[in-house]
Scaffold this motif. Structure first.
Motif, PDB file in Angstrom:
ATOM      1  N   UNK A 177       1.759 -27.805  17.607  1.00  0.00           N
ATOM      2  CA  UNK A 177       1.492 -26.376  17.668  1.00  0.00           C
ATOM      3  C   UNK A 177       2.549 -25.636  16.886  1.00  0.00           C
ATOM      4  N   UNK A 178       3.610 -26.338  16.554  1.00  0.00           N
ATOM      5  CA  UNK A 178       4.762 -25.625  16.029  1.00  0.00           C
ATOM      6  C   UNK A 178       4.947 -25.785  14.543  1.00  0.00           C
ATOM      7  N   UNK A 210       5.373 -12.362  16.379  1.00  0.00           N
ATOM      8  CA  UNK A 210       4.639 -13.589  16.035  1.00  0.00           C
ATOM      9  C   UNK A 210       3.245 -13.275  15.475  1.00  0.00           C
ATOM     10  N   UNK A 211       3.143 -12.228  14.714  1.00  0.00           N
ATOM     11  CA  UNK A 211       1.890 -11.903  14.054  1.00  0.00           C
ATOM     12  C   UNK A 211       0.923 -11.085  14.873  1.00  0.00           C
ATOM     13  N   UNK A 223       0.112 -14.258  22.152  1.00  0.00           N
ATOM     14  CA  UNK A 223      -0.969 -15.214  22.399  1.00  0.00           C
ATOM     15  C   UNK A 223      -1.246 -15.920  21.083  1.00  0.00           C
ATOM     16  N   UNK A 224      -1.010 -17.222  21.086  1.00  0.00           N
ATOM     17  CA  UNK A 224      -1.126 -17.986  19.846  1.00  0.00           C
ATOM     18  C   UNK A 224      -2.217 -19.045  19.962  1.00  0.00           C
ATOM     19  N   UNK A 225      -2.925 -19.242  18.867  1.00  0.00           N
ATOM     20  CA  UNK A 225      -3.912 -20.309  18.762  1.00  0.00           C
ATOM     21  C   UNK A 225      -3.376 -21.325  17.756  1.00  0.00           C
ATOM     22  N   UNK A 226      -2.754 -22.407  18.245  1.00  0.00           N
ATOM     23  CA  UNK A 226      -2.147 -23.373  17.323  1.00  0.00           C
ATOM     24  C   UNK A 226      -3.209 -24.059  16.457  1.00  0.00           C
ATOM     25  N   UNK A 227      -2.739 -24.577  15.361  1.00  0.00           N
ATOM     26  CA  UNK A 227      -3.661 -25.269  14.462  1.00  0.00           C
ATOM     27  C   UNK A 227      -4.285 -26.477  15.151  1.00  0.00           C
ATOM     28  N   UNK A 271      -1.355 -20.967  23.386  1.00  0.00           N
ATOM     29  CA  UNK A 271       0.038 -20.952  23.842  1.00  0.00           C
ATOM     30  C   UNK A 271       0.430 -19.495  24.064  1.00  0.00           C
ATOM     31  N   UNK A 281       3.588 -17.556  24.579  1.00  0.00           N
ATOM     32  CA  UNK A 281       5.056 -17.447  24.640  1.00  0.00           C
ATOM     33  C   UNK A 281       5.478 -16.263  25.507  1.00  0.00           C
ATOM     34  N   UNK A 295       1.332 -22.758  28.758  1.00  0.00           N
ATOM     35  CA  UNK A 295       0.341 -23.455  27.928  1.00  0.00           C
ATOM     36  C   UNK A 295      -0.320 -24.563  28.723  1.00  0.00           C
ATOM     37  N   UNK A 326      -5.152 -16.324  29.486  1.00  0.00           N
ATOM     38  CA  UNK A 326      -5.279 -15.930  28.083  1.00  0.00           C
ATOM     39  C   UNK A 326      -5.959 -14.569  27.922  1.00  0.00           C
TER      40      UNK A 326
END
Lengths: 231, 281
Positions: free
Chosen positions: B30-31, B117-118, B206-210, B218, B220, B241, B269
């Motif tokens: 994810x990172x 984070x975008x 709120x992140x959507x990892x590749x 995830x 954070x 997560x 989420x």
């Protein structure tokens, strides 16, 4: 003109520079309007910017008539006037400024009168000249006249400026002059004869109260991104 | 453990998976921010991370103050005193970077950028004083707060009805809506050497990892591991997560993150950014 002369005569009788008559009891019954509502307010002259002048004379009223007069305004060398006469009552306001002289712009007027009555405004100019050019006695709202200020450049004079305030009331200003005092100094804006009237917009009725809170925080939209976290 | 991270990166490079680094690598999937994707206030790939103030690319008042992001340290930030107190749910979002002061009308200690984070920055208001709002910051040290002016142009305010409570002793997570529990789950929390830091923090992003594994989402938080300065190339950010192995729930086995079951992740989420997360120790 007769109206102006009467005001001039009234002002001429004032012994002191500023006399205020604010008692509603002294208001003429004819000036009361049974249906007029909202606050009326008026001032004779003000300036903001490099050489500020607080509005003088200034008056406001939500009920009966209140008046103020100022015999002479000559605290600065760039604007002078005599016989500044303002009146306000519920739903109505008027302001009259006589013998106006703004030397830097070559602006003179025998009288500038602004009235606001029941949310409608008007301006009347008597013997108004800018750089030797005669101005319309009853200019349409927001008439803009270019003015050349010697050594500084071109600026603008707005006649019969009519502006809706944020609270819904109407402000009528007989003249508004943007006055560049030099090429480097901050401009001054001079406003002459201003009257404001009308009823402020009422707050929203409570018949249909919105559920609290008005602004619900949004659900997040995931960002396609990687961040190594302490898994 | 901080030094272990350097080792972990080396291990990752070599492709040999030591057990301690496995989680790093899984979430490392994810990172690893792509070069050029770094948002304002983030260090570029390969630069030092933990313990450093992020650059202040966006300084509204010209003060040389760090941008308050998960990558930054804000040395002069006053510490949050209300470690376990819920609030009325007020959250704020600046439309442009705003100065963060150490007290109302005081010294600028950081700037709060419009994005984290975008995604949009949303931080919780934990105290009000006249025209000033005290907010939680996503930066180190943990429990960092700062004051911003409520009169900031473009400052958007909203209300979140949710609160997340994490009980480290019970290893459980409770989602509350308008102070009423709407979900409770057994979760995995930090292990003895890498505990989940207690205190009051918030859902920062709120992140959507590749990669969908170990977690498709995830979340954070605004807090960091107290024992790991960096982790997997990141700044040691603690997150909520998912985790594919249900056996971990109810155990203290993570490096500080809180691993939650799939249905918990689905509910969490949809919780607004800025929502308080209260972690009791």
């Amino acid at each position: 003109m007769r109206h102006v002369l009467r005001r001039l005569t009234t002002a001429g009788l004032l012994a002191a520079g500023l006399v205020a008559v604010t008692s509603p009891a002294m208001a003429a019954p004819a000036e009361h309007s049974g249906t007029a509502r909202g606050e009326g307010s008026a001032y004779g002259l003000t300036a903001i910017g490099a050489v500020p002048l607080a509005p003088v004379p200034a008056v406001s009223s939500r009920s009966g008539a209140a008046r103020k007069s100022l015999l002479r305004e000559d605290r600065t060398e760039y604007v002078q006037a005599s016989a500044l006469d303002v009146m306000a009552r519920a739903g109505h306001a008027s302001s009259s400024v006589a013998r106006l002289n703004v030397p830097p712009a070559g602006l003179t007027a025998g009288a500038v009168t602004a009235t606001c009555d029941g949310g409608r405004g008007a301006t009347h100019l008597t013997d108004a000249l800018v750089a030797g050019r005669r101005l319309d006695a009853a200019p349409p709202p927001n008439t803009t006249v270019p003015v050349d200020v010697e050594g500084v450049g071109r600026t603008s004079l707005i006649l019969n400026k009519q502006q809706r305030m944020r609270d819904g009331r109407l402000a009528v200003t007989g003249m508004e002059l943007n006055l560049p005092l030099s090429k480097v100094a901050k401009d001054s804006t001079v406003r002459i004869a201003s009257a404001t009237c009308g009823q402020a917009a009422a707050p929203r009725p409570h018949a249909h109260p919105r559920p609290r809170p008005a602004a619900e925080a949004p659900a997040p939209t995931p960002v396609k991104r990687d961040l190594p976290v302490a898994g | 453990m901080a030094t272990m991270n350097t080792r972990a990166r080396r291990v990752r490079t070599a492709g040999a998976l030591a057990p301690a680094a496995a989680a790093v690598l899984l979430l490392g999937g994810c990172g690893g921010s792509s070069p050029g994707e770094a948002a304002s206030g983030e260090p570029s790939a390969g630069s030092g991370l933990g313990g450093q103030a992020g650059p202040s690319a966006d300084r509204p008042d010209g003060v040389n103050a760090p941008a308050a992001t998960t990558f930054a340290t804000v040395p002069g930030a006053p510490k949050d005193e209300g470690a376990q107190s819920a609030t009325d749910g007020l959250v704020v979002h600046p439309s442009a970077a705003v100065p963060v002061l150490d007290r109302p009308g005081g010294r600028t200690v950081a700037t709060l950028p419009a994005e984290q984070l975008g995604g949009p920055t949303w931080v919780p208001v934990v105290e009000t004083s006249g025209g000033w709002r005290r907010v939680l910051l996503p930066s180190r040290p943990n429990r960092a707060t700062g004051w911003i002016s409520a009169a900031t142009p473009g400052l958007r305010t909203a209300h979140t009805p949710y609160t997340v409570r994490i009980d480290l002793a019970r290893r459980s997570l409770t989602l509350l809506e308008s102070a009423r529990p709407v979900g409770r789950w057994k979760v995995a929390v930090g292990g003895a050497r890498t505990p989940t830091p207690p205190g009051r923090t918030f859902v920062m992003a709120s992140l959507a990892p590749a990669k969908q594994t170990p977690s498709p989402i995830v979340l954070p938080l605004g807090t960091h591991s107290a024992t790991l300065d960096t982790f997997g190339g990141g700044p040691g950010t603690v997150a909520l997560h998912g985790w594919p192995d249900r056996a971990v729930f109810g155990r203290a086995v993570t490096h500080g993150c809180v691993r939650v079951p799939a249905d918990a992740l689905r509910r969490l989420s949809s919780v607004p950014l800025g929502t308080l997360v209260l972690i009791n120790g």
